[in-house]
Motif scaffolding. Structure first.
Motif, PDB file in Angstrom:
ATOM      1  N   GLY A   5     -49.784  77.592 -14.143  1.00 62.02           N
ATOM      2  CA  GLY A   5     -48.473  77.164 -13.634  1.00 62.02           C
ATOM      3  C   GLY A   5     -47.521  76.827 -14.774  1.00 62.02           C
ATOM      4  O   GLY A   5     -46.334  77.174 -14.733  1.00 62.02           O
ATOM      5  N   ARG A   6     -48.069  76.153 -15.810  1.00 65.76           N
ATOM      6  CA  ARG A   6     -47.243  75.767 -16.960  1.00 65.76           C
ATOM      7  C   ARG A   6     -46.769  77.009 -17.709  1.00 65.76           C
ATOM      8  O   ARG A   6     -45.620  77.098 -18.130  1.00 65.76           O
ATOM      9  CB  ARG A   6     -48.053  74.846 -17.892  1.00 65.76           C
ATOM     10  N   ALA A   7     -47.684  77.981 -17.844  1.00 66.03           N
ATOM     11  CA  ALA A   7     -47.336  79.231 -18.530  1.00 66.03           C
ATOM     12  C   ALA A   7     -46.238  79.978 -17.775  1.00 66.03           C
ATOM     13  O   ALA A   7     -45.301  80.492 -18.384  1.00 66.03           O
ATOM     14  CB  ALA A   7     -48.577  80.118 -18.671  1.00 66.03           C
ATOM     15  N   GLN A   8     -46.351  79.992 -16.444  1.00 66.86           N
ATOM     16  CA  GLN A   8     -45.355  80.687 -15.635  1.00 66.86           C
ATOM     17  C   GLN A   8     -44.002  79.987 -15.722  1.00 66.86           C
ATOM     18  O   GLN A   8     -42.950  80.621 -15.825  1.00 66.86           O
ATOM     19  CB  GLN A   8     -45.810  80.777 -14.161  1.00 66.86           C
ATOM     20  N   ALA A   9     -44.035  78.647 -15.704  1.00 70.92           N
ATOM     21  CA  ALA A   9     -42.790  77.873 -15.806  1.00 70.92           C
ATOM     22  C   ALA A   9     -42.105  78.141 -17.151  1.00 70.92           C
ATOM     23  O   ALA A   9     -40.879  78.309 -17.218  1.00 70.92           O
ATOM     24  CB  ALA A   9     -43.089  76.389 -15.646  1.00 70.92           C
ATOM     25  N   ALA A  10     -42.907  78.201 -18.223  1.00 72.48           N
ATOM     26  CA  ALA A  10     -42.350  78.492 -19.554  1.00 72.48           C
ATOM     27  C   ALA A  10     -41.766  79.902 -19.588  1.00 72.48           C
ATOM     28  O   ALA A  10     -40.692  80.134 -20.135  1.00 72.48           O
ATOM     29  CB  ALA A  10     -43.439  78.347 -20.620  1.00 72.48           C
ATOM     30  N   PRO A  25     -43.228  90.633 -26.526  1.00 69.93           N
ATOM     31  CA  PRO A  25     -44.342  91.494 -26.098  1.00 69.93           C
ATOM     32  C   PRO A  25     -45.014  90.980 -24.826  1.00 69.93           C
ATOM     33  O   PRO A  25     -44.859  89.810 -24.457  1.00 69.93           O
ATOM     34  CB  PRO A  25     -45.303  91.444 -27.287  1.00 69.93           C
ATOM     35  N   GLU A  26     -45.779  91.854 -24.177  1.00 73.46           N
ATOM     36  CA  GLU A  26     -46.455  91.508 -22.914  1.00 73.46           C
ATOM     37  C   GLU A  26     -47.363  90.290 -23.058  1.00 73.46           C
ATOM     38  O   GLU A  26     -47.462  89.463 -22.171  1.00 73.46           O
ATOM     39  CB  GLU A  26     -47.293  92.708 -22.422  1.00 73.46           C
ATOM     40  N   ASP A  27     -48.045  90.200 -24.217  1.00 71.64           N
ATOM     41  CA  ASP A  27     -49.015  89.104 -24.401  1.00 71.64           C
ATOM     42  C   ASP A  27     -48.380  87.870 -25.060  1.00 71.64           C
ATOM     43  O   ASP A  27     -49.076  87.010 -25.589  1.00 71.64           O
ATOM     44  CB  ASP A  27     -50.207  89.591 -25.233  1.00 71.64           C
ATOM     45  N   PHE A  28     -47.058  87.781 -25.039  1.00 72.97           N
ATOM     46  CA  PHE A  28     -46.360  86.664 -25.693  1.00 72.97           C
ATOM     47  C   PHE A  28     -46.743  85.337 -25.033  1.00 72.97           C
ATOM     48  O   PHE A  28     -46.775  85.220 -23.805  1.00 72.97           O
ATOM     49  CB  PHE A  28     -44.846  86.870 -25.593  1.00 72.97           C
ATOM     50  N   ASP A  29     -47.065  84.347 -25.855  1.00 73.64           N
ATOM     51  CA  ASP A  29     -47.472  83.024 -25.341  1.00 73.64           C
ATOM     52  C   ASP A  29     -46.223  82.154 -25.168  1.00 73.64           C
ATOM     53  O   ASP A  29     -45.799  81.446 -26.080  1.00 73.64           O
ATOM     54  CB  ASP A  29     -48.459  82.366 -26.319  1.00 73.64           C
ATOM     55  N   TYR A  30     -45.622  82.229 -23.992  1.00 69.64           N
ATOM     56  CA  TYR A  30     -44.363  81.521 -23.711  1.00 69.64           C
ATOM     57  C   TYR A  30     -44.536  80.004 -23.817  1.00 69.64           C
ATOM     58  O   TYR A  30     -43.670  79.302 -24.328  1.00 69.64           O
ATOM     59  CB  TYR A  30     -43.832  81.898 -22.322  1.00 69.64           C
ATOM     60  N   ALA A  31     -45.669  79.489 -23.308  1.00 71.74           N
ATOM     61  CA  ALA A  31     -45.891  78.030 -23.292  1.00 71.74           C
ATOM     62  C   ALA A  31     -45.997  77.487 -24.716  1.00 71.74           C
ATOM     63  O   ALA A  31     -45.363  76.478 -25.057  1.00 71.74           O
ATOM     64  CB  ALA A  31     -47.145  77.701 -22.494  1.00 71.74           C
ATOM     65  N   ALA A  32     -46.787  78.164 -25.563  1.00 72.85           N
ATOM     66  CA  ALA A  32     -46.948  77.713 -26.962  1.00 72.85           C
ATOM     67  C   ALA A  32     -45.615  77.804 -27.702  1.00 72.85           C
ATOM     68  O   ALA A  32     -45.248  76.915 -28.469  1.00 72.85           O
ATOM     69  CB  ALA A  32     -48.002  78.556 -27.671  1.00 72.85           C
ATOM     70  N   TYR A  33     -44.858  78.879 -27.437  1.00 72.62           N
ATOM     71  CA  TYR A  33     -43.569  79.060 -28.100  1.00 72.62           C
ATOM     72  C   TYR A  33     -42.597  77.959 -27.686  1.00 72.62           C
ATOM     73  O   TYR A  33     -41.895  77.392 -28.522  1.00 72.62           O
ATOM     74  CB  TYR A  33     -42.979  80.437 -27.761  1.00 72.62           C
TER      75      TYR A  33
END
Length: 343
Positions: A5-10, A25-33
């Motif tokens: 959920g947190r990843a999707q929100a990010a 990119p497809e595998d981009f870590d939105y939450a960490a970024y």
């Protein structure tokens, strides 16, 4: 479930296209970024205020210890073009040669040069919306002009693959054809050793050998692994050197590296390379075959260590230890002589 959920929100909050026009990119870590950028934004804001004070009045950028310290901590995007132009000598060259850039564009036709540049247009940043044919304005024409002018200006080099990526980044930062041309001239003509992009690429091959020598001294276990598999450094790091980390490391990290490259010269490339290898020495030493080593060298250019550019830049000035200009010059001389002797 909560982390999903947190990843999707990010993902919903962070734009899919970054400020420079690159699609994530497809595998981009939105939450960490998002987590990193929330702290980095505060740093950027503080730095921007200090930079505005330093550059107030519109005078030329003068090299100094204060400026060096500021540059190492990062140049805000709105000041980057001005700072790069000043510290690299590109501004002085442009001021001394009014009309020269346009004169180069209007010069005699060179069909082989034009064809070589045209061939690389669609290969340059296919993941950047500003370089796509359908975009408005499309930066392909700007890129073509800068490379064509440079090919006319430096006939010994002409055009070489890799220069398109350098010029593309310069255009994204300066938004000016002429400034991008003079910065490319500073990079290829003065900051990097001679023959980096000449047909022989002797300067480039030399620097890869220099990195090998530095690793042998500072990280002998990694050198021993490479030797045991008969693996040449060019197989794992050539792209680092040819593109000056463009399309290798995240864009903001590359721009932070280039801030220092324009001000302090080409030894910065070795600082970055050594830091990447030293930080991931244990991972590299797990490799048991040539393909495995090559894969590990790709792995070390991804992840949070290289994304968190502020921490990364601090590390490049501490991790590799002493790296004097004189010692790099000696190593270059020795490696160049060895390569020439090998024919």
């Amino acid at each position: 479930m909560e982390s999903t959920g947190r990843a999707q929100a990010a993902r919903d909050r962070v734009p899919r296209i970054d400020p420079y026009g690159f699609e994530r990119p497809e595998d981009f870590d939105y939450a960490a970024y998002e987590e990193f950028f929330s702290t980095y934004l505060a740093i950027l804001t503080r730095r921007a205020i200090k930079w505005s004070r330093l550059l107030k009045g519109g005078a030329g950028v003068q090299k100094s210890m204060t400026l060096k310290r500021y540059i190492r901590k990062g140049v805000p995007l709105e000041h980057r073009a001005r700072v790069w132009m000043g510290v690299s000598g590109a501004q002085a060259q442009m001021d001394q040669n009014p009309g020269y850039y346009l004169h180069l564009l209007q010069g005699e036709k060179d069909d082989s040069l034009e064809e070589a540049i045209r061939t690389d247009m669609n290969r340059t940043f296919p993941d950047n919306v500003r370089f796509r044919k359908g975009s408005d304005p499309c930066l392909q024409r700007t890129l073509y002009n800068v490379l064509l002018a440079y090919g006319h200006h430096n006939r010994g080099v002409g055009y070489c693959q890799g220069m398109n990526f350098l010029a593309g980044y310069l255009i994204l930062v300066t938004r000016s054809e002429e400034e991008s041309f003079w910065l490319l001239d500073a990079l290829v003509g003065r900051i990097l050793p001679a023959d980096y992009y000449s047909p022989s690429m002797l300067g480039l091959k030399t620097d890869q050998e220099v990195l090998g020598e530095l690793v042998r001294t500072k990280l002998p276990a990694v050198a021993a692994l490479m030797d045991s598999h008969g693996l040449l450094w060019t197989l794992v790091v050539s792209r680092w050197f040819i593109c000056l980390f463009v399309d290798v490391l995240p864009v903001e990290t590359v721009l932070r590296i280039w801030d220092c490259l324009f001000n302090e010269g080409s030894k910065i490339i070795f600082r970055v390379a050594l830091t990447l290898i030293k930080q991931h020495q244990a991972l590299i030493l797990e490799a048991t075959s040539v393909p495995d080593i090559c894969e590990k060298f790709k792995e070390i250019t991804r992840g949070s260590f290289v994304t968190e550019c502020h921490t990364f830049m601090r590390k490049i000035f501490s991790e590799p230890g002493s790296l004097s200009r004189a010692s790099i010059a000696r190593l270059r001389e020795r490696c160049r002589a060895r390569l020439l002797a090998q024919g």
